[in-house]
Design an enzyme around this catalytic site. Structure first.
Site, short mmCIF file in Angstrom:
data_model
loop_
_atom_site.label_atom_id
_atom_site.label_comp_id
_atom_site.label_asym_id
_atom_site.label_seq_id
_atom_site.Cartn_x
_atom_site.Cartn_y
_atom_site.Cartn_z
CB SER A 1 1.51 4.12 -5.35
OG SER A 1 2.41 3.23 -5.98
NE ARG B 1 -3.85 0.70 -8.09
CZ ARG B 1 -3.73 -0.18 -9.09
NH1 ARG B 1 -4.81 -0.75 -9.59
NH2 ARG B 1 -2.55 -0.50 -9.57
CD GLU C 1 -3.07 3.68 -4.70
OE1 GLU C 1 -3.00 2.46 -4.47
OE2 GLU C 1 -2.43 4.22 -5.62
#
Length: 351
Positions: free
Chosen positions: A239, A160, A343
């Site tokens: 998420s 990520r 995130e």
């Protein structure tokens, strides 16, 4: 190039939250994107890049500066090579690759947002990451004042993360190039156990591309991870927290906390993440810390379908969302000694 003053940003985000931008510019060509960025930089004006808005948390006061909405279009398939303009809708592009019989991104279907955002976050799900297929990223380098082409290695992809996320003020992605696989209509080898299980096969097997795509869409929809304006569980950024990656010492401390809190018979999720590093599950941590599906009593709550998604139930403010996020972070830290990291990108706010 369209330009609006005091323009609402909430409708451009999947959270449907946030105040207005001083100025909103919508660019439909690479040249317009570059011109808008150059003008903002020359004027010393703060700049916010907006694609599909699926990874943004914008403060209630909005953004004092220029918000640049990238609405470029272009999808070119030559053999197994794919080039996408940054403004292309990502999940539509995935559908095109499946229809063309090409494997490599079929398990990334249903992820909201634009193609240009995928290398920034190194978007991944269900056993696939874009870093496995991206060959080059064409971007405008604000520091150098020109367009550059970065190879996969130069993008410095990790979980990520990427060079673009590490230095968010430098690059504006214009185009992304991929190398896909012609496997005679079959998917890439399935890496995610849940996907393989749903398809009735073993990890490592291949299945028809259309079956892989449809199965992932069903799995995502069951977790509220496919956009639906009528379903408030999808008024989210997907998420909200990344899965923590812990060094050996930190993981040992975490493991001891789990035993202390939950008993000797409970083992936390643990996946190898490189030498001396272990990845665990943010969703597991959140749930075991007491924040179950549907948690909350206000206008911002945890999704009723997935503990990793924080949602706007229709009347929330960004501060409502942040209050919930902070409560979850504090609760997980107190329970397990692990600090969750958001995130989505925070604009004018923070945890």
């Amino acid at each position: 190039m369209q330009e609006l003053q005091d323009a609402p940003l909430a409708p451009l985000t999947t959270f449907r939250l946030g105040g207005p931008a001083t100025r909103l510019v919508t660019a439909t060509t690479d040249a317009e994107v570059v011109a808008a960025v150059r003008q903002a930089d020359a004027d010393g004006t703060p700049l916010l890049i907006v694609g599909g808005g699926s990874n943004l948390v914008i403060g209630d006061k909005g953004f004092e500066g220029t918000a640049l909405r990238i609405a470029t279009r272009g999808c070119e398939l030559l053999g197994t090579k794919l080039e996408l303009a940054a403004g292309e809708v990502w999940t539509d592009a995935v559908a095109r690759t499946v229809a063309a019989g090409l494997a490599g991104v079929e398990c990334l279907v249903g992820i909201p947002g634009s193609a240009g955002a995928t290398p920034i976050q190194n978007v991944g799900a269900y056993g696939q990451e874009v870093s496995a297929t991206i060959t080059e990223v064409i971007a405008y380098d604000r520091r150098a004042g020109g367009t550059v082409t970065l190879t996969n290695e130069e993008c410095a992809f990790s979980y990520r993360h990427s060079r673009f996320k590490a230095d968010p003020e430098r690059y504006v992605v214009l185009r992304v190039r991929f190398e896909l696989e012609d496997a005679d209509g079959l998917s890439a080898p399935l890496k995610y156990a849940e996907t393989a299980r749903a398809l009735g096969v073993e990890p490592g097997d291949r299945v028809p591309l259309t079956e892989a795509r449809e199965t992932v869409l069903k799995l995502r929809a069951g977790k509220g991870m496919v956009l639906d304006p009528e379903d408030h569980d999808t008024w989210s950024a997907g998420s909200f927290f990344t899965n923590p990656i812990l060094g050996d010492a930190d993981f040992a401390v975490f493991h001891a906390r789990v035993k202390e809190r939950l008993g000797d018979g409970v083992e936390p999720p643990a996946y190898p993440a490189g030498a001396g590093r272990t990845k665990t599950s943010a969703a597991w941590l959140i749930d075991r810390a007491g924040f179950t599906k549907g948690y909350g009593s206000g206008p911002a709550r945890i999704s009723t379908k997935h503990t990793l998604a924080l949602t706007n139930r229709g009347a929330a403010t960004t501060e409502d969302l942040l209050a919930l996020a902070r409560e979850v972070v504090a609760g997980v830290r107190e329970a397990f000694g692990v600090t969750l990291v958001n995130e989505p990108v925070m604009v004018g706010v923070g945890l």
